[in-house]
Design a protein around this motif. Sequence first.
Motif, PDB file in Angstrom:
ATOM      1  N   ASP A 118       1.619 -25.232  46.679  1.00  0.00           N
ATOM      2  CA  ASP A 118       0.406 -25.618  46.186  1.00  0.00           C
ATOM      3  C   ASP A 118      -0.464 -24.372  46.034  1.00  0.00           C
ATOM      4  OD1 ASP A 118       1.235 -28.370  45.715  1.00  0.00           O
ATOM      5  OD2 ASP A 118       0.521 -28.862  47.584  1.00  0.00           O
ATOM      6  N   GLU A 119      -0.355 -23.556  47.024  1.00  0.00           N
ATOM      7  CA  GLU A 119      -1.595 -22.470  47.123  1.00  0.00           C
ATOM      8  C   GLU A 119      -1.249 -21.579  45.833  1.00  0.00           C
ATOM      9  OE1 GLU A 119       1.177 -19.841  50.396  1.00  0.00           O
ATOM     10  OE2 GLU A 119      -0.824 -20.136  50.982  1.00  0.00           O
ATOM     11  N   VAL A 120       0.254 -21.406  45.620  1.00  0.00           N
ATOM     12  CA  VAL A 120       0.642 -20.347  44.507  1.00  0.00           C
ATOM     13  C   VAL A 120      -0.163 -21.227  42.946  1.00  0.00           C
ATOM     14  CG1 VAL A 120       2.430 -19.922  43.044  1.00  0.00           C
ATOM     15  CG2 VAL A 120       2.617 -19.772  45.525  1.00  0.00           C
ATOM     16  N   VAL A 121       0.088 -22.346  42.959  1.00  0.00           N
ATOM     17  CA  VAL A 121      -0.464 -23.037  41.631  1.00  0.00           C
ATOM     18  C   VAL A 121      -2.071 -22.805  41.512  1.00  0.00           C
ATOM     19  CG1 VAL A 121      -0.888 -25.171  40.531  1.00  0.00           C
ATOM     20  CG2 VAL A 121       1.382 -24.529  41.921  1.00  0.00           C
ATOM     21  N   ASP A 122      -2.622 -22.969  42.707  1.00  0.00           N
ATOM     22  CA  ASP A 122      -4.088 -22.803  42.849  1.00  0.00           C
ATOM     23  C   ASP A 122      -4.512 -21.414  42.626  1.00  0.00           C
ATOM     24  OD1 ASP A 122      -4.329 -25.487  43.601  1.00  0.00           O
ATOM     25  OD2 ASP A 122      -4.470 -25.024  45.912  1.00  0.00           O
ATOM     26  N   PHE A 123      -3.748 -20.394  43.182  1.00  0.00           N
ATOM     27  CA  PHE A 123      -3.970 -19.054  42.985  1.00  0.00           C
ATOM     28  C   PHE A 123      -3.989 -18.598  41.446  1.00  0.00           C
ATOM     29  CE2 PHE A 123      -1.875 -14.841  42.397  1.00  0.00           C
ATOM     30  CZ  PHE A 123      -2.877 -14.046  42.834  1.00  0.00           C
ATOM     31  N   LEU A 124      -2.796 -18.983  40.898  1.00  0.00           N
ATOM     32  CA  LEU A 124      -2.643 -18.845  39.256  1.00  0.00           C
ATOM     33  C   LEU A 124      -3.479 -19.503  38.505  1.00  0.00           C
ATOM     34  CD1 LEU A 124       1.283 -19.024  39.203  1.00  0.00           C
ATOM     35  CD2 LEU A 124      -0.153 -16.996  39.356  1.00  0.00           C
ATOM     36  N   ASN A 125      -3.891 -20.579  38.743  1.00  0.00           N
ATOM     37  CA  ASN A 125      -4.965 -21.364  38.253  1.00  0.00           C
ATOM     38  C   ASN A 125      -6.256 -20.566  38.429  1.00  0.00           C
ATOM     39  OD1 ASN A 125      -3.197 -23.243  36.943  1.00  0.00           O
ATOM     40  ND2 ASN A 125      -3.549 -24.663  38.793  1.00  0.00           N
ATOM     41  N   GLU A 126      -6.662 -20.200  39.409  1.00  0.00           N
ATOM     42  CA  GLU A 126      -8.004 -19.569  39.577  1.00  0.00           C
ATOM     43  C   GLU A 126      -8.008 -18.150  38.735  1.00  0.00           C
ATOM     44  OE1 GLU A 126      -8.307 -19.016  43.674  1.00  0.00           O
ATOM     45  OE2 GLU A 126      -8.739 -21.255  44.052  1.00  0.00           O
ATOM     46  N   LEU A 127      -6.714 -17.494  38.613  1.00  0.00           N
ATOM     47  CA  LEU A 127      -6.868 -16.243  37.810  1.00  0.00           C
ATOM     48  C   LEU A 127      -7.292 -16.657  36.377  1.00  0.00           C
ATOM     49  CD1 LEU A 127      -3.733 -14.394  39.197  1.00  0.00           C
ATOM     50  CD2 LEU A 127      -5.906 -13.869  39.571  1.00  0.00           C
ATOM     51  N   ALA A 128      -6.664 -17.663  35.989  1.00  0.00           N
ATOM     52  CA  ALA A 128      -6.874 -18.140  34.399  1.00  0.00           C
ATOM     53  C   ALA A 128      -6.799 -16.738  33.546  1.00  0.00           C
ATOM     54  CB  ALA A 128      -8.370 -18.612  34.575  1.00  0.00           C
ATOM     55  N   SER A 129      -5.569 -16.356  33.721  1.00  0.00           N
ATOM     56  CA  SER A 129      -5.409 -14.868  32.955  1.00  0.00           C
ATOM     57  C   SER A 129      -4.583 -15.602  31.655  1.00  0.00           C
ATOM     58  CB  SER A 129      -4.844 -14.055  33.618  1.00  0.00           C
ATOM     59  OG  SER A 129      -4.366 -13.056  32.648  1.00  0.00           O
ATOM     60  N   ILE A 157      -0.729 -14.130  31.882  1.00  0.00           N
ATOM     61  CA  ILE A 157       0.100 -14.852  33.045  1.00  0.00           C
ATOM     62  C   ILE A 157       0.171 -16.374  32.615  1.00  0.00           C
ATOM     63  CG2 ILE A 157       0.356 -15.380  35.588  1.00  0.00           C
ATOM     64  CD1 ILE A 157      -1.760 -12.887  35.928  1.00  0.00           C
ATOM     65  N   ARG A 158       1.368 -16.735  32.517  1.00  0.00           N
ATOM     66  CA  ARG A 158       1.954 -18.173  32.120  1.00  0.00           C
ATOM     67  C   ARG A 158       2.900 -18.677  33.169  1.00  0.00           C
ATOM     68  NH1 ARG A 158       1.316 -15.047  27.437  1.00  0.00           N
ATOM     69  NH2 ARG A 158       3.717 -14.312  27.737  1.00  0.00           N
ATOM     70  N   ILE A 159       2.714 -19.902  33.443  1.00  0.00           N
ATOM     71  CA  ILE A 159       3.266 -20.679  34.379  1.00  0.00           C
ATOM     72  C   ILE A 159       4.229 -21.749  33.711  1.00  0.00           C
ATOM     73  CG2 ILE A 159       3.716 -21.975  36.698  1.00  0.00           C
ATOM     74  CD1 ILE A 159       0.523 -21.242  37.024  1.00  0.00           C
ATOM     75  N   HIS A 160       5.387 -21.853  33.852  1.00  0.00           N
ATOM     76  CA  HIS A 160       6.199 -22.734  33.235  1.00  0.00           C
ATOM     77  C   HIS A 160       6.826 -23.537  34.298  1.00  0.00           C
ATOM     78  CE1 HIS A 160       6.099 -20.292  29.422  1.00  0.00           C
ATOM     79  NE2 HIS A 160       6.108 -19.301  30.539  1.00  0.00           N
ATOM     80  N   SER A 161       6.078 -24.589  34.704  1.00  0.00           N
ATOM     81  CA  SER A 161       6.407 -25.312  36.057  1.00  0.00           C
ATOM     82  C   SER A 161       7.827 -26.115  35.791  1.00  0.00           C
ATOM     83  CB  SER A 161       5.309 -26.037  36.369  1.00  0.00           C
ATOM     84  OG  SER A 161       4.952 -27.113  35.163  1.00  0.00           O
ATOM     85  N   ASP A 162       8.204 -26.232  34.741  1.00  0.00           N
ATOM     86  CA  ASP A 162       9.622 -26.934  34.467  1.00  0.00           C
ATOM     87  C   ASP A 162      10.728 -26.287  34.842  1.00  0.00           C
ATOM     88  OD1 ASP A 162       8.341 -29.376  33.763  1.00  0.00           O
ATOM     89  OD2 ASP A 162       8.412 -28.747  31.605  1.00  0.00           O
ATOM     90  N   GLY A 163      10.588 -24.899  35.106  1.00  0.00           N
ATOM     91  CA  GLY A 163      11.649 -24.022  35.417  1.00  0.00           C
ATOM     92  C   GLY A 163      12.654 -23.699  34.155  1.00  0.00           C
ATOM     93  N   ILE A 164      13.656 -23.496  34.526  1.00  0.00           N
ATOM     94  CA  ILE A 164      14.734 -23.181  33.368  1.00  0.00           C
ATOM     95  C   ILE A 164      16.097 -23.809  34.093  1.00  0.00           C
ATOM     96  CG2 ILE A 164      16.001 -21.476  32.149  1.00  0.00           C
ATOM     97  CD1 ILE A 164      14.023 -19.512  32.654  1.00  0.00           C
ATOM     98  N   GLU A 165      16.648 -24.715  33.192  1.00  0.00           N
ATOM     99  CA  GLU A 165      17.901 -25.110  33.588  1.00  0.00           C
ATOM    100  C   GLU A 165      18.943 -23.904  33.470  1.00  0.00           C
ATOM    101  OE1 GLU A 165      18.979 -27.893  34.531  1.00  0.00           O
ATOM    102  OE2 GLU A 165      17.226 -29.080  34.022  1.00  0.00           O
ATOM    103  N   TYR A 166      19.881 -23.813  34.384  1.00  0.00           N
ATOM    104  CA  TYR A 166      20.755 -22.645  34.559  1.00  0.00           C
ATOM    105  C   TYR A 166      21.392 -22.365  33.287  1.00  0.00           C
ATOM    106  CZ  TYR A 166      24.088 -19.358  36.618  1.00  0.00           C
ATOM    107  OH  TYR A 166      25.052 -18.242  37.002  1.00  0.00           O
ATOM    108  N   SER A 167      22.057 -23.215  32.650  1.00  0.00           N
ATOM    109  CA  SER A 167      22.639 -22.803  31.261  1.00  0.00           C
ATOM    110  C   SER A 167      21.683 -22.180  30.380  1.00  0.00           C
ATOM    111  CB  SER A 167      23.277 -23.990  30.695  1.00  0.00           C
ATOM    112  OG  SER A 167      22.456 -24.875  30.508  1.00  0.00           O
TER     113      SER A 167
END
Length: 219
Positions: free
Chosen positions: A92-103, A106-116
């Motif tokens: 949660d602290e990472v999400v808050d930090f990145l949202n506060e940067l609002a750059s 810098i992009r967050i893909h919270s769905d991740g990547i399926e290995y394949s």
Amino acid sequence: EWISQTNHYRNELFAKDHPLISTKKLEVLRNFPPKKWAELYANQKENNSKTTKFVYIGSLSLTNTYLREFCQWIIGQNGRASFDIFSFNLHDEVVDFLNELASKYIRIHSDGIEYSQIPNILSSFDVGVVLYKAYSKNVIYCVSNKFYEYKTCGLDIWYSKDMIAIENLEAQDGMPGILGIDFTQLKRINNYEVTKSIKRGSSIQESSEHEYRKLIDVF
């Protein structure tokens, strides 16, 4: 009959922890991706953008990684670099930090990547980063899965120079495009044209099929 670790450093540490086990049973099995990943790399397009595209795959925390320092460096590049994060597991602290940067860089893909899908997505980036701090022997003597994933997909790698196992792998194998970084001193490369440092090329010829053949042949 067979006990394996992912590199010889971890084998040595295991042997010290278990002196009664014969070292003849200790083997190394590295975490290479499948062979088809390298074949996909051969067909990917080069990035002609003036922006160097950095990427990170995996879980993140502000305590155990240099995420804060690296994000501040990315922002300081004023568009010469961008940073994408793919993660199923963000504190949660990472999400808050990145949202506060609002750059916008810098992009967050919270769905991740399926290995394949990793090789398909990584092909659009230039540099994969390994941001771990040396908070335990597990990290210091680790060559993380993402290292092999990045490199097999043709990316350069910036890794924390705290990670001795990667540093020595780089020195022994002479792999191009692998750079040990002191993430506490990133200001020293604020004026550096990172695009000129990109070598971009898969120098890893091994694969999981090749690596695990050693185990299959034994049994």
